[in-house]
Design an enzyme around this catalytic site. Structure first.
Site, short mmCIF file in Angstrom:
data_model
loop_
_atom_site.label_atom_id
_atom_site.label_comp_id
_atom_site.label_asym_id
_atom_site.label_seq_id
_atom_site.Cartn_x
_atom_site.Cartn_y
_atom_site.Cartn_z
N ARG A 149 -44.64 -55.18 -14.72
CA ARG A 149 -44.78 -56.32 -14.40
C ARG A 149 -43.73 -57.21 -15.52
O ARG A 149 -43.49 -56.40 -16.32
CB ARG A 149 -46.13 -57.09 -14.78
CG ARG A 149 -47.17 -56.62 -13.96
CD ARG A 149 -48.86 -57.12 -14.52
NE ARG A 149 -49.89 -56.62 -13.73
CZ ARG A 149 -50.42 -55.48 -14.00
NH1 ARG A 149 -50.39 -54.88 -15.19
NH2 ARG A 149 -51.64 -55.02 -13.34
N LYS A 175 -52.25 -55.79 -18.21
CA LYS A 175 -53.41 -57.12 -18.24
C LYS A 175 -54.55 -56.54 -19.20
O LYS A 175 -54.95 -55.35 -19.00
CB LYS A 175 -53.88 -57.10 -16.60
CG LYS A 175 -52.75 -58.07 -16.00
CD LYS A 175 -53.39 -58.44 -14.62
CE LYS A 175 -52.22 -59.22 -13.82
NZ LYS A 175 -52.98 -59.64 -12.63
N HIS A 247 -41.37 -59.35 -9.37
CA HIS A 247 -42.48 -58.83 -8.92
C HIS A 247 -42.15 -57.82 -7.51
O HIS A 247 -42.74 -56.97 -7.18
CB HIS A 247 -43.60 -59.70 -8.57
CG HIS A 247 -44.95 -59.27 -9.04
ND1 HIS A 247 -45.33 -58.79 -10.22
CD2 HIS A 247 -45.89 -58.85 -8.14
CE1 HIS A 247 -46.63 -58.53 -10.28
NE2 HIS A 247 -46.86 -58.43 -8.89
N ARG A 250 -41.50 -54.54 -8.45
CA ARG A 250 -42.87 -53.76 -8.66
C ARG A 250 -43.35 -53.42 -7.10
O ARG A 250 -43.85 -52.42 -6.85
CB ARG A 250 -43.81 -54.39 -9.24
CG ARG A 250 -45.03 -54.13 -9.50
CD ARG A 250 -45.80 -54.87 -10.59
NE ARG A 250 -47.25 -55.05 -10.54
CZ ARG A 250 -47.95 -53.94 -11.09
NH1 ARG A 250 -47.27 -53.02 -12.01
NH2 ARG A 250 -49.28 -53.70 -11.20
N HIS A 273 -53.31 -50.96 -11.38
CA HIS A 273 -54.50 -51.45 -10.87
C HIS A 273 -55.93 -51.34 -11.43
O HIS A 273 -56.11 -49.91 -11.20
CB HIS A 273 -54.23 -51.41 -9.32
CG HIS A 273 -52.84 -52.15 -8.88
ND1 HIS A 273 -52.56 -51.79 -7.61
CD2 HIS A 273 -52.41 -53.28 -9.37
CE1 HIS A 273 -51.50 -52.67 -7.43
NE2 HIS A 273 -51.21 -53.50 -8.39
N TYR A 282 -50.49 -51.47 -0.08
CA TYR A 282 -49.19 -50.54 0.16
C TYR A 282 -49.12 -49.55 1.26
O TYR A 282 -48.08 -49.02 1.69
CB TYR A 282 -48.51 -49.94 -1.06
CG TYR A 282 -48.30 -51.04 -2.05
CD1 TYR A 282 -47.23 -51.91 -2.13
CD2 TYR A 282 -49.18 -51.29 -3.22
CE1 TYR A 282 -46.99 -52.89 -2.97
CE2 TYR A 282 -48.99 -52.18 -4.33
CZ TYR A 282 -47.77 -53.15 -4.01
OH TYR A 282 -47.57 -54.17 -4.99
#
Length: 301
Positions: A149, A175, A247, A250, A273, A282
């Site tokens: 990110r 995150k 992004h 990514r 994630h 994906y």
């Protein structure tokens, strides 16, 4: 309890009890501010502890009428649910009105991706005769080679680089201040070492920024805005018509891994994630690849 006091207490709880990053705390706070705004529009001003399930459903309808898209509604509701769990834990309410609140269904949008050719073109467009060109090449190689990110890139530390030939990974803080290890490939390592060993060492670094990998000419950390502007500029230089951002690299990182047959759990781990369902988006390229293969090679087609 009034709204300002409730929001202040909630932010303190998120910081001290849940150890959330400043960005996450601000996001939760903004979500709660929306509910506060709604409460302020009512004839009977509702305090945080007086909201019922019906009131919360009315809030969703209100947000929907204002044009709030389902993905934003879903994120806001996540913050509201966390807030009412906090109030319940602190014995400010006896039951959680958000417990049975339904989250709007979100149509998962397939992310834009770049081809390997597009990425090569953008990297080739960087002016390596300038010191910042060496840095910018390393930035793109890291974005695509590690799937970071943009905030993870700007906060990347020298002390979290492990580039020895028998290791080759970087430690990333994602995150919620969660750390993960991401493997790093040869091209990214090469670009990174050239930037660090040949250019970065000549910069007069600002106090407190010594451990940051990417710096500007004044020795300060790079901003997220700069990375966005860099990507936009390179896209224009190479004639790319897509609307892309950091992004996008990514997304491309993940898509190309899945397309090449990488295990979805491994990709989930590298992207950081929390849920496998986020990574499953994906797999669309796998399906497209299979479909095109069947159309091209099956005898009945």
């Amino acid at each position: 309890m009034d709204w300002p006091s409730a929001i202040k207490g909630f932010k303190t709880y998120l910081k001290l009890e849940r150890s959330l990053a400043a960005n996450s705390i601000e996001a939760y706070s903004r979500d709660l501010q929306r509910l506060y705004q709604y409460a302020d529009t009512l004839e009977t001003k509702l305090s945080p502890t007086k909201f019922t399930l019906t009131d919360l459903r009315n809030f969703i309808n209100w947000a929907n009428e204002l044009g709030m898209i389902p993905s934003t509604q879903s994120r806001v509701l996540s913050g509201i649910k966390a807030f009412y769990k906090y109030l319940l834990m602190e014995d400010m309410i006896t039951s959680d009105p958000s417990e049975l609140l339904e989250t709007p269904k979100i149509q998962r949008k397939l992310p834009d991706t770049l081809s390997i050719h597009d990425i090569d073109k953008m990297i080739a467009a960087i002016d390596l005769s300038k010191p910042e060109g060496t840095r910018n090449k390393a930035i793109l190689e890291i974005l695509y080679g590690c799937g970071l990110r943009v905030s993870e890139l700007t906060e990347l530390r020298l002390s979290n680089l492990f580039l020895e030939s028998d290791v080759e990974f970087i430690k990333v803080t994602g995150k919620g201040s969660k750390e993960r290890l991401v493997p790093i490939g040869g091209e990214a390592i090469k670009a990174l070492k050239i930037w660090i060993e040949q250019v970065r060492i000549h910069i007069d670094i600002k106090k407190g920024e010594e451990d940051l990998v990417f710096l500007n000419r004044r020795g300060s950390r790079l901003s997220r805005v700069y990375i966005f502007m860099l990507i936009k500029q390179l896209a224009e230089l190479t004639g790319l018509r897509k609307t892309i951002s950091p992004h996008t690299f990514r997304h491309s990182f993940a898509t190309h891994l899945v397309e090449g047959g990488a295990d979805l759990r491994a990709v989930q781990e590298m992207l950081g994630h929390e849920s496998i369902t986020t990574t499953e988006i994906y797999t669309h390229l796998d399906r497209e690849y299979l479909k095109s293969t069947i159309i091209e090679f099956h005898p009945r087609n």
